[in-house]
Design a protein around this motif. Structure first.
Motif, PDB file in Angstrom:
ATOM      1  N   PRO A   1       0.809  -1.224   0.000  1.00  0.00           N
ATOM      2  CA  PRO A   1       0.000   0.000   0.000  1.00  0.00           C
ATOM      3  C   PRO A   1       0.840   1.271   0.000  1.00  0.00           C
ATOM      4  N   PHE A   2       2.047   1.230   0.493  1.00  0.00           N
ATOM      5  CA  PHE A   2       2.876   2.426   0.503  1.00  0.00           C
ATOM      6  C   PHE A   2       4.343   2.003   0.481  1.00  0.00           C
ATOM      7  N   ARG A   3       5.192   3.003   0.182  1.00  0.00           N
ATOM      8  CA  ARG A   3       6.630   2.778   0.127  1.00  0.00           C
ATOM      9  C   ARG A   3       7.318   3.947   0.814  1.00  0.00           C
ATOM     10  N   VAL A   4       8.431   3.653   1.551  1.00  0.00           N
ATOM     11  CA  VAL A   4       9.175   4.672   2.277  1.00  0.00           C
ATOM     12  C   VAL A   4      10.638   4.605   1.846  1.00  0.00           C
ATOM     13  N   VAL A   5      11.196   5.749   1.442  1.00  0.00           N
ATOM     14  CA  VAL A   5      12.613   5.865   1.074  1.00  0.00           C
ATOM     15  C   VAL A   5      13.171   7.084   1.793  1.00  0.00           C
ATOM     16  N   ASP A   6      14.214   6.879   2.609  1.00  0.00           N
ATOM     17  CA  ASP A   6      14.731   7.929   3.488  1.00  0.00           C
ATOM     18  C   ASP A   6      16.125   8.369   3.049  1.00  0.00           C
ATOM     19  N   GLU A   7      16.236   9.621   2.556  1.00  0.00           N
ATOM     20  CA  GLU A   7      17.515  10.279   2.250  1.00  0.00           C
ATOM     21  C   GLU A   7      18.401   9.441   1.338  1.00  0.00           C
ATOM     22  N   ILE A   8      17.807   8.909   0.270  1.00  0.00           N
ATOM     23  CA  ILE A   8      18.611   8.121  -0.672  1.00  0.00           C
ATOM     24  C   ILE A   8      19.355   9.000  -1.650  1.00  0.00           C
TER      25      ILE A   8
ATOM     26  N   GLN B   1       0.975   4.724  -2.496  1.00  0.00           N
ATOM     27  CA  GLN B   1       1.442   5.923  -1.795  1.00  0.00           C
ATOM     28  C   GLN B   1       2.953   5.841  -1.588  1.00  0.00           C
ATOM     29  N   TYR B   2       3.629   7.003  -1.660  1.00  0.00           N
ATOM     30  CA  TYR B   2       5.092   7.033  -1.667  1.00  0.00           C
ATOM     31  C   TYR B   2       5.562   8.111  -0.705  1.00  0.00           C
ATOM     32  N   PHE B   3       6.489   7.750   0.215  1.00  0.00           N
ATOM     33  CA  PHE B   3       7.090   8.708   1.136  1.00  0.00           C
ATOM     34  C   PHE B   3       8.562   8.849   0.780  1.00  0.00           C
ATOM     35  N   PHE B   4       8.975  10.054   0.417  1.00  0.00           N
ATOM     36  CA  PHE B   4      10.350  10.345   0.017  1.00  0.00           C
ATOM     37  C   PHE B   4      10.901  11.388   0.971  1.00  0.00           C
ATOM     38  N   ILE B   5      11.851  10.983   1.836  1.00  0.00           N
ATOM     39  CA  ILE B   5      12.403  11.870   2.861  1.00  0.00           C
ATOM     40  C   ILE B   5      13.752  12.376   2.381  1.00  0.00           C
ATOM     41  N   THR B   6      13.981  13.688   2.458  1.00  0.00           N
ATOM     42  CA  THR B   6      15.235  14.279   2.007  1.00  0.00           C
ATOM     43  C   THR B   6      15.516  15.538   2.812  1.00  0.00           C
ATOM     44  N   PRO B   7      16.792  15.832   3.121  1.00  0.00           N
ATOM     45  CA  PRO B   7      17.111  17.058   3.860  1.00  0.00           C
ATOM     46  C   PRO B   7      17.162  18.295   2.975  1.00  0.00           C
ATOM     47  N   LYS B   8      17.170  18.128   1.657  1.00  0.00           N
ATOM     48  CA  LYS B   8      17.259  19.300   0.774  1.00  0.00           C
ATOM     49  C   LYS B   8      16.731  18.909  -0.599  1.00  0.00           C
ATOM     50  N   LEU B   9      16.363  19.940  -1.383  1.00  0.00           N
ATOM     51  CA  LEU B   9      15.901  19.766  -2.757  1.00  0.00           C
ATOM     52  C   LEU B   9      16.621  20.767  -3.639  1.00  0.00           C
TER      53      LEU B   9
END
Length: 1049
Positions: free
Chosen positions: A963-970, A997-1005
């Motif tokens: 149902p969802f996917r999580v990717v942290d600071e890749i 649903q997709y969660f993409f965590i990043t410290p900057k863009l």
């Protein structure tokens, strides 16, 4: 502002302990049809990690969670994992769940609501620090971990699967996944529900198949051993009857042997009798033919002497004729040499004449050129004043050069004195270096790589643009594969930095110095230590300092403090602003125990530098004098050249007139020395003709002598052949005579010997005949029975024996009989310990072999049926798996192609029957001049691994059943170009209707990225001045912003 649709996000950090944190995680209604529906019910965390309260409202598609490092983005990932029954090891940050509760709190809370038909699923987890336990609630009712895990598994949520849930600390482990682990993670994430189950069944089936194969092999080996053992019994049975046959044959051979001995002696007697009669006849014939041989030998001897005298006469005549031929031949060769000399003289005169004509032509051309030059040269001006001026300048240059030579001699003497002083200082420094070698020995014994790097540095200092202080450097680590740390000194020197407080102020605390003042180091090293470790601001105290350390820490605010036995480190908590100190015992000195008088060494080094400076000064003075001397030499050469030119110009006309006159005289002389080549040629031909006439006469005489010599040689050869024939005949007659004499004597002796031998053999025959009759039990008058000529060994067991051997079929010689008899006795002696029980044992084991053979056949049938079942399950698993990998490969390759790179995914196995060895292999290529390489933690860079991981996860996105996917600071290790491309692919893929649903965590863009209407950007802020959650009102903020803008207008 971000030009995207932000639905809402708020994270607040404060000191209160009972504030909620909510997280929205919608799921798919039906994974098979990719239907989606979402709820706006918030989720919460209480006293979780650094937060008291956090509420999150994610969107249904792509959620970009952005925030600076340390704001708490990864806390959301931790809450998702732990709230969905994940283990702390999945996150990789702490091994106990209680460590995720905020410091100072006794418990924490995570609540997550998941979409599910017909009612949503609310999972709440209370974490207690005291016993590191958790209390679970499902839809606000108490529950157990097992029930929660079943609910999570029903929704196909796998927080332990890196293909679905990739936390920050696990990004690097994705590239470390083995091909088998990646296959299992992919099957669980995007495969059919039964695909992973089939895979596990196949691995179990394969294990059972191995057990059956091993059992079958054991049965086969047991059967083979029984057959081999029975085969040995069979051999014993055969050996039993074989021994009987050998004994019968031995009996027959022992009976026949005396008759063979008798027959051999009888044949010898007959042979000796015949030989004696034949020798008597030969003796009679030889006596008749011996008498005429003596007269023939005398006649042949006389004939041979006459021929030998004639051969000697012919040899003397041939020698005289050959000597005359040699004289005539020498005379002919002498005439040839005379002709060659005459011809050579003519050629020399011809060459001389041609050379004379050429010299005449060149002389006339030279006279013409000089005459033209003389005509073009006018009367030269008066050049004497210029020559006098040049002479004066030359005298001045000579005086200045003499002065420079004197100065250079003085400088060389001073330089020699400096060299002696430098040698004295250098020798003293070498003594100090020997003490440094002791330190190097200790370094080599403790840190060999560092010592090897030190040696490499000393040999390669010319490869560095700037100085490198021993013993560390960067190039050694990169190219020599040595484990050596290397640092760079700061660009701006920090070695002279002043401490924050003077030592006098610290005497009251027992501090007597700063750490920098207690050791010496090269200036770059000291600068680095002051910059990195602030050794200029680290005080060193005594026992007094140690006794009042708490006061020292509070009042001085130093980060580090040293005493005689301990080191104190002082830190200030970033969260509570409290001072935290720790102390460690100082280790014993290892590398600085060998002391060197640094002041004396520094003084010597300064002396050496001063000597080198004075050397350089003297060298520079010498160099300047050298340059001045070279300048004067050049100027002297120039003046002399000018003087020479003017003198040449002054004397040039006279020289040209003199040269022209001399060349005219030379030309006349050459014209008078002409040679008449035609007359010389006629004279030469006449002389050659006269010599040829003499030569022809000599050749005629030589030919006549050669013919005479040939005739004499032919006569001599004929005489030699006759002599050889006569001599051969004489030798043959003499040899025959000697042979006849020897043969006559031998025959006489042979006749006598054969007579004696015949008598001996006759007596021996009579004795052997009696012995043979006794062996066969025959009387002297009884004849040999016929059965001895037809005796056979009857075959009692045709299965074990072959054929019939009659008496006459046995060997007829003693050697053969003895050899066969010894062989049969040896064979018979080998058959020991045999009895009738061997046959019974053989038959019993034959029945057991039959029974085991039937059991083995049943095992084979069972294994065949099991393999058929495996084949059916394999077909149901492998075909969909290959299709799935093809789909992943297609999307993965397309993603890489869009980045001007190459990548592929394939199903890899070394053996199709080893199902636990199947795996997914990822191969990538980021540069056009390289080949595809497998994704590993070692071959690709960190950014390349991040790009490959992200694109593989994106390839799974549209196929995903979760149902969802999580990717942290890749995206941390990516370069800006790849990060932008990957971001565009994530937005394009995750914002489709058919994806989860997709969660993409990043410290900057990056700036100016492409966004989609369906994505949600969530910002994370924290700080002491943030509003409380109850006071956060986005609409009020917008309303006040519009009012401010209107007032500005």
């Amino acid at each position: 502002m971000w030009n995207v649709g932000v639905k809402g996000f708020y994270i607040h950090r404060q000191s209160q302990n009972a504030i909620s944190h909510h997280l929205q995680l919608p799921t798919k209604t039906s994974p098979a049809h990719h239907q989606r529906s979402f709820s706006a019910v918030p989720k919460m965390m209480v006293s979780f990690r650094t937060y008291d309260n956090c509420e999150v409202f994610p969107g249904p598609h792509l959620n970009m969670i952005v925030g600076a490092n340390g704001t708490g983005k990864s806390s959301i990932v931790c809450a998702i994992c732990l709230g969905l029954a994940g283990k702390p090891s999945f996150i990789g940050r702490a091994d106990k769940v209680g460590l995720y509760v905020k410091r100072g709190c006794s418990k924490g809370l995570v609540e997550i609501e998941l979409f599910k038909t017909p009612n949503n699923l609310i999972i709440k987890r209370e974490i207690h620090v005291a016993n590191n336990a958790s209390v679970w609630f499902v839809n606000k009712k108490p529950s157990t971990l097992k029930i929660v895990e079943e609910q999570i598994a029903a929704l196909n949520i796998q927080v332990g699967n890196l293909c679905q849930f990739l936390p920050q600390d696990k990004v690097g482990e994705f590239a470390k996944l083995s091909k088998t682990e990646l296959l299992e993670a992919t099957e669980k994430s995007v495969g059919l529900p039964e695909m992973y189950q089939f895979h596990c069944e196949l691995k179990n089936f394969r294990e059972r198949e191995r057990e059956l194969e091993n059992s079958l092999q054991e049965k086969t080996n047991f059967l083979e051993k029984m057959k081999q053992r029975n085969e040995r019994y069979k051999q014993d049975v055969e050996r039993y009857y074989e021994r009987k046959r050998h004994l019968d044959l031995i009996e027959i051979l022992e009976k026949k042997r005396p008759w063979v001995e008798y027959e051999n002696v009888r044949q010898q007697h007959e042979e000796v009798k015949q030989n004696r009669d034949h020798a008597k006849e030969e003796l009679k014939k030889l006596q008749q033919t011996k008498s005429p041989m003596t007269q023939q030998i005398q006649e042949v001897e006389k004939q041979w002497r006459n021929l030998d005298i004639k051969i000697k006469e012919k040899t003397i005549e041939i020698k005289d004729t050959s000597q005359k031929c040699k004289q005539k031949q020498d005379a002919v060769e002498k005439k040839d040499k005379q002709i060659e000399e005459i011809q050579q003289g003519l050629r020399m005169k011809t060459d001389e004449e041609m050379d004379r004509r050429k010299r005449i032509h060149n002389t006339r051309k030279m006279i013409e050129d000089w005459q033209n030059e003389l005509n073009s040269t006018g009367n030269s001006e008066n050049l004497q004043p210029q020559i006098d001026s040049i002479n004066n300048e030359l005298r001045q240059l000579q005086e200045e050069k003499a002065n420079i030579d004197g100065e250079m001699s003085d400088l060389r003497r001073e330089r020699e004195n400096l060299e002696r002083e430098k040698k004295r200082v250098t020798d003293r420094i070498v003594q100090f270096n020997n003490m440094m070698n002791l330190k190097e020995d200790k370094l080599r014994g403790r840190y060999r790589d560092t010592h090897n790097a030190l040696l490499w540095l000393r040999e390669n200092k010319d490869r560095f643009k700037r100085s490198v202080c021993e013993p560390m450097m960067l190039a050694v680590r990169d190219h020599q594969k040595l484990k050596v740390n290397a640092v760079c000194a700061p660009a701006q020197s920090c070695a002279e930095n002043r401490p924050s407080r003077s030592v006098e102020e610290l005497h009251q605390y027992g501090v007597f110095s700063y750490l920098r003042e207690l050791f010496d180091a090269p200036h770059p090293v000291m600068s680095y230590l002051c910059s990195q470790y602030r050794v200029h601001d680290v005080p060193v105290g005594t026992e007094k300092t140690r006794s009042m350390i708490e006061r020292v820490i509070q009042e001085t605010k130093f980060k580090q403090i040293y005493t005689a036995e301990e080191r104190y480190a002082v830190k200030v908590s970033a969260y509570t602003n409290q001072t935290i100190s720790s102390n460690t015992s100082l280790r014993q000195a290892q590398f600085l125990t060998v002391t060197v008088d640094a002041d004396e060494r520094r003084q010597l080094e300064n002396q050496l530098k001063d000597i080198n400076r004075r050397f350089q000064l003297r060298d520079s003075q010498l160099q300047k004098l050298y340059e001045r001397q070279k300048f004067l030499e050049r100027k002297d050469n120039e003046l002399r050249q000018q003087k020479k030119e003017r003198l040449e110009r002054k004397n040039k006309r006279k020289q040209l007139e003199s040269k022209i006159s001399m060349k005219h005289d030379s030309l006349k002389q050459m014209e008078q020395d002409a040679i008449n080549l035609e007359e010389e040629s006629q004279q030469t031909n006449a002389r050659i003709k006269e010599i040829n006439i003499q030569k022809a006469k000599l050749v005629t005489e030589l030919m006549q002598l050669i013919k005479n010599c040939i005739t004499l040689n032919i006569l001599k050869v004929d005489l030699v052949l006759q002599s050889t024939t006569v001599n051969s005949k004489k030798n043959r007659l003499e040899s025959d005579y000697k042979a006849a004499t020897v043969q006559l004597r031998a025959l006489e002796q042979q006749v006598s010997d054969l007579g004696e031998k015949k008598s001996v053999l006759l007596e021996k025959c009579k004795g052997l005949l009696r012995k043979a009759r006794q062996a066969c039990n025959l009387s002297p008058d009884q004849e040999i029975p016929k059965e001895f000529n037809t005796v056979s060994i009857k075959n009692k067991r045709p299965h074990f024996y072959k054929g019939v051997m009659a008496f006459q079929d046995l060997p007829n010689t003693l050697d053969e009989i003895d050899a066969l008899l010894n062989e049969e006795k040896s064979r018979a002696s080998c058959f020991t310990g045999l009895n009738a029980s061997v046959v019974e044992e053989y038959n019993r084991r034959a029945q057991e072999i039959q029974q085991v053979t039937e059991e083995l056949e049943e095992k084979k049938n069972e294994l065949e049926r099991y393999r058929q079942n495996i084949s059916q399950v394999k077909e149901r698993w492998l075909t969909p798996l290959k299709q799935l990998v093809e789909q992943i490969n297609e999307k993965f390759s397309n993603f890489f192609s869009s980045m001007q790179c190459a990548g592929e995914v394939d199903l890899h196995t070394e053996n199709e029957e080893e199902y636990d060895k199947y795996g997914i292999r990822i191969r990538v290529k980021f540069r056009s001049n390289t080949q595809l390489h497998e994704l590993t933690p070692h071959h690709q860079s960190g950014g390349e691994r991040s790009v490959s991981t992200m694109l593989y996860l994106m390839a799974l996105q549209e196929l995903n059943r979760c149902p969802f996917r999580v990717v942290d600071e890749i995206n941390q290790g990516m370069d800006p170009v790849n990060e932008r491309r990957v971001f565009e692919m994530v937005v394009k893929t995750a914002c489709k209707e058919s994806t989860s649903q997709y969660f993409f965590i990043t410290p900057k863009l990056l700036q100016n990225l492409t966004y989609a209407e369906k994505m949600t950007v969530l910002f994370v802020y924290n700080g002491p001045f943030m509003l409380e959650p109850t006071k956060w009102n986005l609409k009020a903020f917008r309303r006040r912003r519009r009012q401010v803008e209107q007032m500005d207008q």
